[in-house]
Write an enzyme that holds these catalytic residues in place. Structure first.
Site, short mmCIF file in Angstrom:
data_model
loop_
_atom_site.label_atom_id
_atom_site.label_comp_id
_atom_site.label_asym_id
_atom_site.label_seq_id
_atom_site.Cartn_x
_atom_site.Cartn_y
_atom_site.Cartn_z
N LYS A 183 11.28 -6.07 12.75
CA LYS A 183 9.89 -5.90 13.18
C LYS A 183 9.28 -4.70 12.46
O LYS A 183 9.99 -3.86 11.92
CB LYS A 183 9.84 -5.67 14.70
N GLY A 214 5.22 0.54 10.61
CA GLY A 214 4.19 1.40 10.01
C GLY A 214 3.36 2.09 11.07
O GLY A 214 3.00 3.26 10.93
N GLU A 215 3.05 1.39 12.14
CA GLU A 215 2.19 1.97 13.18
C GLU A 215 3.00 2.84 14.14
O GLU A 215 2.60 3.95 14.46
CB GLU A 215 1.47 0.86 13.97
N THR A 222 13.56 2.98 2.51
CA THR A 222 12.10 2.95 2.67
C THR A 222 11.72 3.03 4.15
O THR A 222 10.66 3.53 4.49
CB THR A 222 11.48 1.70 2.01
N ARG A 233 16.09 -5.13 13.28
CA ARG A 233 17.05 -4.82 12.24
C ARG A 233 16.37 -4.07 11.11
O ARG A 233 15.26 -4.40 10.69
CB ARG A 233 17.61 -6.14 11.72
N ILE A 234 17.03 -3.03 10.61
CA ILE A 234 16.48 -2.25 9.49
C ILE A 234 16.99 -2.87 8.21
O ILE A 234 18.18 -2.82 7.91
CB ILE A 234 16.91 -0.77 9.60
N ILE A 263 0.83 -1.21 0.00
CA ILE A 263 0.00 0.00 0.00
C ILE A 263 0.86 1.26 0.00
O ILE A 263 0.35 2.36 0.15
CB ILE A 263 -0.99 0.00 1.18
N GLY A 264 2.15 1.10 -0.15
CA GLY A 264 3.00 2.27 -0.25
C GLY A 264 4.31 2.24 0.51
O GLY A 264 5.25 2.95 0.17
#
Ligand SMILES: Cc1cc2nc3c(=O)[nH]c(=O)nc-3n(C[C@H](O)[C@H](O)[C@H](O)COP(=O)(O)OP(=O)(O)OC[C@H]3O[C@@H](n4cnc5c(N)ncnc54)[C@H](O)[C@@H]3O)c2cc1C
Lengths: 710, 326
Positions: A673, A676-677, A606, A600-601, A463-464
């Site tokens: 993990k 988005g939230e 993004t 971990r990123i 969704i983006g």
């Protein structure tokens, strides 16, 4: 855990794999498909709030140029799923099912015509007569009717009244208005019946598989006879997690006119037709010892829902586990009103809940005269206060330190309203955020093609946030091959099963599946090569040597025993520096620093965008977003972008996105993990707390508009 | 949206002929008119496009500056003569809408834009301005954006323009063409109060065309300011706005001009407050006194009472900026 991705973190990760498509307009969204013979549907909405339809005059519309059908409950073909549903059980609105009006704007008819303009014109000619009944749309006036939707909504540990005995207490109410998702892309669907029991849709959805099974159920056809395509989604934030009435209307329309039907919601429809974050009243009572140790917390919440569907976000749950506190009771209630149904919206629950809890913590910090970060550290939860389990990974102390350094927290004055710069009041605020870190089942195929290109396929949506990009990053690292040789296919129900993109689960769930599939594929190649192969095989060459067109593996990934062992969360801390004009009450953000502790990123570019986007949405929540209903009419009166304000560039300061970036291998093999939230959760309280620090004025009802500060 | 005809008459005279027929409407940038058509607030049979007429010029006259009715808001705001002679107008224009809209919006269209009252825009609601006799939805509704000056029992809507507040303060004159030739009226008399006819926003007759505005030369360029208070930093209509222009010499105010937006059915000139400043020193105390004087006769409704505080605070803030004493 032995079996896990290496933690190199050397590169900045790939750029958006679909970035060029998006900026050149080549990425095709649902509304942009043109099918041969396609017709267009436009909805007609109710102008009353509660009552019954007595008649609908469709004559003028039916004879208007290009009109193919006008469908209402008077002539709507049967929807098998509606008829088989138990009428006593609450559930989503059944469109064109009966004469009942349950909210203002409820679709009462759809006009299908050979062009959009003709359908729109004819829709204005449809006139309904109603029998209106008295309606209730005001939350405050109906708070006494609040009920808990289920047993879990009420929670208690220790003694509920303990907070009253504490040396220092805060007891306050906090109000959040209703907010609309308003993604850039309007909700849109094209529905086509391929046979009497076969449907294809091009649809804006966060979950192609869920949409597929829901449509199959509604229309009483086999799941495999429904095809859902949703390659690109221009934002959704929770508004596309279910099949809404307009999607059903398009499918019905296509059946009636025997042509594909495109139905795109208008911006005004978006305010009433695809859910919203419910207007919520909250009350916090909190008590602490003189040295700042929490004694007790009581957190109550009551939010709007419709009369036909039960919905409670669970805002107060955040008070169960954000801080170590022995006595905690929480409740989440709902008030049924004559309005459309609310739904999940980015950070559902904690986004609302932290506004109350983290504002109250800030109020407490001033009463105690303890720095707000220090207060949080004194109540730091080393293990999950709710379950007693260890956290799978929590490095929040690092996050506080990183953020405080970055924003210049040491310049903050503990005395509100004491710092000015060029005539503006200066203030700093902080708030934490938290969201559960889940891992859902995923099936994914990884196929090495003859030309050495790797293709990954699963039925997730993007969704983006850049899901495909992040997944390519995982694959590139695991396979030790360049990102531009990897393609990630998503957004189609033909692919193997994946969950909806919601609840910040996709990176953890699908990323783990990508890792597992790539690991297995690599293993297969090693077997082909046998002993003495290099660490970095030339995959195309190996395939050729073995006369293979391709090599494919399928991974089934899901959570394991760790869900019993650990409490699993992603965390964030937001730091905000504001300037407030003492004369006009105008708030300007000077700087925002967001720190995420979410393992971990795996895709730094993004990830950064995700944090910035969430922070901006949080700024909107804090300073301007508010869907207003005129209770006399029960109608949303600001269902357009001139009146419903979301932040514009001028509102947004420099935003720093920082990451603790410590892998959490207890949750999954990639150590990552969701975020988005958490990028949004806590933002509103951080802004409100900064405004208090600047002005000494505590705003407990969002949004913080200039009128509340003068 | 109703189907309509579109014409583009060759000359100004042809335009004037075309608009005598009822059901016709002039279209310039279309940024307001098309929205109103989409929402069903207005439903013309015929659009008369004027964008090609030679009314775009910005030219000095003997005693002032002429700005054509079709000059774009963006062009006017960046024009060298405007910036030099009337920086207040540039500030007011830039405070309005967004760069994209200003690139389409014209001076004439800006003057003729209609209120943003939500009850006016929603055709299911009562509104005396849209449909005389249906009542005022805002009077007892959500009236946060509404008037505190000059409202009537019929209508409490405000005029939404920023540019017009600047032009009202600068004593501009409107040049209007009609069948009988040209007429000129003071800008402050162009828009009207709602009284018993809220459906009529201004004194332009249906068969007339705005051809331009003229701003007389003045001594305000050094000390003027446009302050707009809004819910977000750009792309939002004013809660209140203030155009302040001072002619200061020898430490005293020789002349003052003050106008407000977001408070009335028309750009609201503050004559008494202006008078109170003449001969005074440009100090915060004097500005505060003027601001209090300006508020005489203000009346608030349920949701806009904050304007009674915000308006005077904004007036003195704008004056401080104009005088350079911040
Ligand atoms: C989202 C949004 C936000 C906005 N925010 C602001 C803001 O903050 N501040 C602000 O000031 N404005 C704002 N605007 C309004 C904008 O300034 C106006 O829409 C614009 O100025 C109108 O000019 P136009 O040329 O597009 O007029 P049009 O839409 O073409 O016409 C508007 C009206 O003027 C009439 N008309 C046009 N030219 C003439 C003429 N020469 N003679 C006689 N009649 C004429 C038309 O018939 C029509 O009735 C906003 C608009 C939008 C859509």
């Amino acid at each position: 855990m032995e079996d896990k991705i290496s933690n190199k973190n050397s590169s900045k990760g790939p750029s958006r794999v679909d970035g060029r498509l998006k900026v050149t307009g080549a990425a095709k969204y649902s509304a942009e498909y043109a099918l041969p013979g396609m017709a267009y549907g436009v909805l007609v909405g109710s102008t009353i709030t509660k009552g019954t339809i007595t008649s609908i005059d469709t004559k003028k519309a039916e004879t208007a140029p290009g009109v193919l059908a006008v469908i209402s409950h008077f002539n709507c073909p049967k929807v098998p799923g509606y008829d088989s549903a138990d009428p006593a059980v609450k559930g989503p609105l059944k469109i064109f099912h009966d004469n009942k009006i349950v909210y203002n704007g409820q679709p009462i008819a759809v006009v299908v015509a050979d062009s959009f303009e003709r359908a729109l014109f004819a829709a204005a000619l449809v006139k309904a007569e109603y029998n209106a009944e008295k309606h209730h749309t005001n939350l405050k006036d109906n708070l006494t009717k609040a009920v808990a939707p289920h047993d879990d909504a009420v929670y208690s540990r220790g003694m509920p009244e303990a907070w009253k005995t504490a040396a220092v207490t805060v007891e306050q109410e906090y109000i959040l208005p209703s907010e609309v998702h308003h993604p850039m892309e309007l909700h849109a669907i094209i529905a086509r019946w391929d046979a009497a029991d076969k449907i294809s849709v091009w649809d804006k959805t966060q979950g192609v598989k869920d949409t597929q099974s829901n449509i199959a159920k509604l229309f009483g056809i086999p799941v495999d006879n429904v095809q859902v395509h949703s390659k690109f989604v221009g934002g959704a934030f929770g508004s596309a997690l279910q099949v809404w009435p307009h999607e059903v209307a398009a499918i019905i329309g296509a059946k009636v006119v025997k042509r594909p039907v495109k139905l795109v919601l208008s911006r005004a429809d978006m305010a009433t037709s695809v859910g919203y974050r419910p207007h919520t009243w909250q009350k916090i009572a909190i008590g602490a010892s003189a040295d700042g140790k929490l004694v007790g917390v009581v957190h109550e919440a009551a939010g709007q829902t419709s009369t036909f569907e039960d919905f409670a976000e669970g805002p107060s749950d955040v008070s169960r586990q954000l801080y170590a506190c022995p006595n905690v009771s929480t409740s989440n209630k709902m008030v049924s009103l004559d309005i459309g149904s609310p739904t999940w919206m980015r950070g559902p629950g904690p986004a609302t809940g932290t506004f109350a809890l983290e504002s109250a913590m800030d109020e407490l910090s001033y009463k105690l005269n303890i720095d707000p970060i220090e207060l949080r550290l004194r109540n730091y939860a080393e293990t999950d206060p709710e379950s007693g389990k260890p956290f799978s990974g929590k490095n929040l102390k690092d996050a506080y330190r990183l953020g405080a350094d970055n924003i210049g927290w040491s310049d903050r004055s503990q005395t509100p309203g004491s710092v000015t710069k060029d005539g503006w009041l200066v203030g700093y605020g902080i708030s934490g955020g938290v969201f559960g870190a889940d891992r859902e089942p995923v099936t994914l195929t990884a196929t090495m093609m003859a030309d050495g290109k790797l293709v990954l396929q699963t039925a997730v949506s993007d969704i983006g946030p850049g899901t495909a990009t992040a997944m390519v990053a995982v694959a590139a690292e695991t396979m030790d091959m360049p990102a531009d040789k990897i393609r990630f296919d998503l957004g189609d129900s033909a692919f193997p099963a994946a969950p909806q993109q919601g609840g910040s689960t996709i990176t953890s769930s699908v990323g783990s599946a990508v890792y597992m599939a790539c690991r297995d594929l690599k293993e297969k190649f090693q077997q082909l090569i046998g002993n003495g192969g290099t660490d970095k095989p030339d995959y195309a060459k190996v395939l050729k040597q073995h006369n293979l067109q391709r090599l494919q593996v399928t991974a089934d990934s899901k959570a394991g025993k760790e869900v019993d062992t650990y409490a699993m969360y992603s965390w964030s801390v937001h730091f905000v520096k504001v300037l407030v004009n003492p004369a006009t009450g105008v708030v300007k953000l000077d700087k925002v620093t967001c720190v995420a502790d979410n393992g971990r990123i795996i895709s730094p570019k993004t990830a950064r965008s995700q944090i910035i986007g969430g922070a901006i949405m949080g700024i909107g929540m804090a300073l301007m977003e508010e869907a207003v209903i005129d209770d006399r009419y029960g109608r949303v009166i600001n269902s357009n972008f001139a009146d419903y304000h979301v932040p514009v560039n001028a509102d947004i300061p420099q935003i720093e996105a920082l990451f603790v970036n410590k892998p959490d291998y207890n949750i999954n093999p990639i150590g990552a993990k969701g975020m988005g939230e958490i990028s949004l959760i806590g933002m509103a309280a951080a802004v409100a707390n900064a405004v208090y620090n600047a002005t000494g004025k505590r705003v407990r009802d969002l949004p913080i508009t200039p009128d509340k500060l003068i | 949206m109703k189907q309509f005809q579109y014409i583009r008459p060759a000359t100004q005279q042809n335009v004037l002929d075309a608009i005598t027929k009822s059901g016709t409407k002039i279209i310039a940038g279309g940024t307001n008119l098309v929205d109103l058509m989409k929402r069903g607030v207005t439903a013309p049979d015929k659009l008369v496009d004027i964008n090609h007429l030679p009314l775009k010029g910005i030219t000095p006259t003997k005693s002032g500056l002429h700005i054509g009715a079709l000059a774009l808001n963006s062009v006017v705001s960046e024009n060298a003569l405007v910036l030099q002679k009337h920086p207040l107008l540039s500030l007011a224009l830039k405070a309005g809408a967004s760069p994209q809209l200003r690139n389409m919006a014209t001076v004439g269209g800006n003057m003729m834009q209609r209120t943003r009252c939500t009850y006016f825009y929603d055709t299911t609601m009562p509104c005396n301005k849209r449909e005389p006799g249906t009542g005022c939805g805002a009077m007892e509704g959500y009236n946060r954006m509404h008037a505190i000056f000059g409202a009537s029992q019929q209508c409490i809507a405000v005029h939404p323009s920023d540019m017009c507040v600047g032009l009202a303060a600068l004593d501009a004159v409107v040049i209007i063409a009609g069948k009988k030739g040209e007429r000129r009226i003071p800008f402050v008399d162009f828009h009207r109060l709602p009284e018993d006819h809220p459906e009529t926003d201004n004194h332009l007759a249906k068969d007339e065309l705005i051809v331009g505005v003229e701003i007389p030369d003045n001594n305000f360029a050094k000390n003027s300011y446009y302050l707009k208070v809004r819910d977000r930093q750009s792309y939002a209509f004013a809660l209140v706005s203030v155009a302040a222009a001072l002619d200061i010499s020898g430490g005293l105010i020789k002349q003052a001009r003050l106008a407000m937006g977001g408070v009335a059915h028309k750009p609201w000139r503050l004559y008494d407050a202006e008078k109170s400043l003449v001969g005074k020193a440009p100090t915060e105390e004097n500005f505060k006194v003027a601001a209090q004087i300006a508020m005489q006769g203000a009346k608030a409704y349920e949701y806009n009472a904050f304007k009674l505080k915000l308006a005077p605070a904004s007036i003195s803030e704008a004056l401080k900026h104009a005088a350079g004493v911040v």
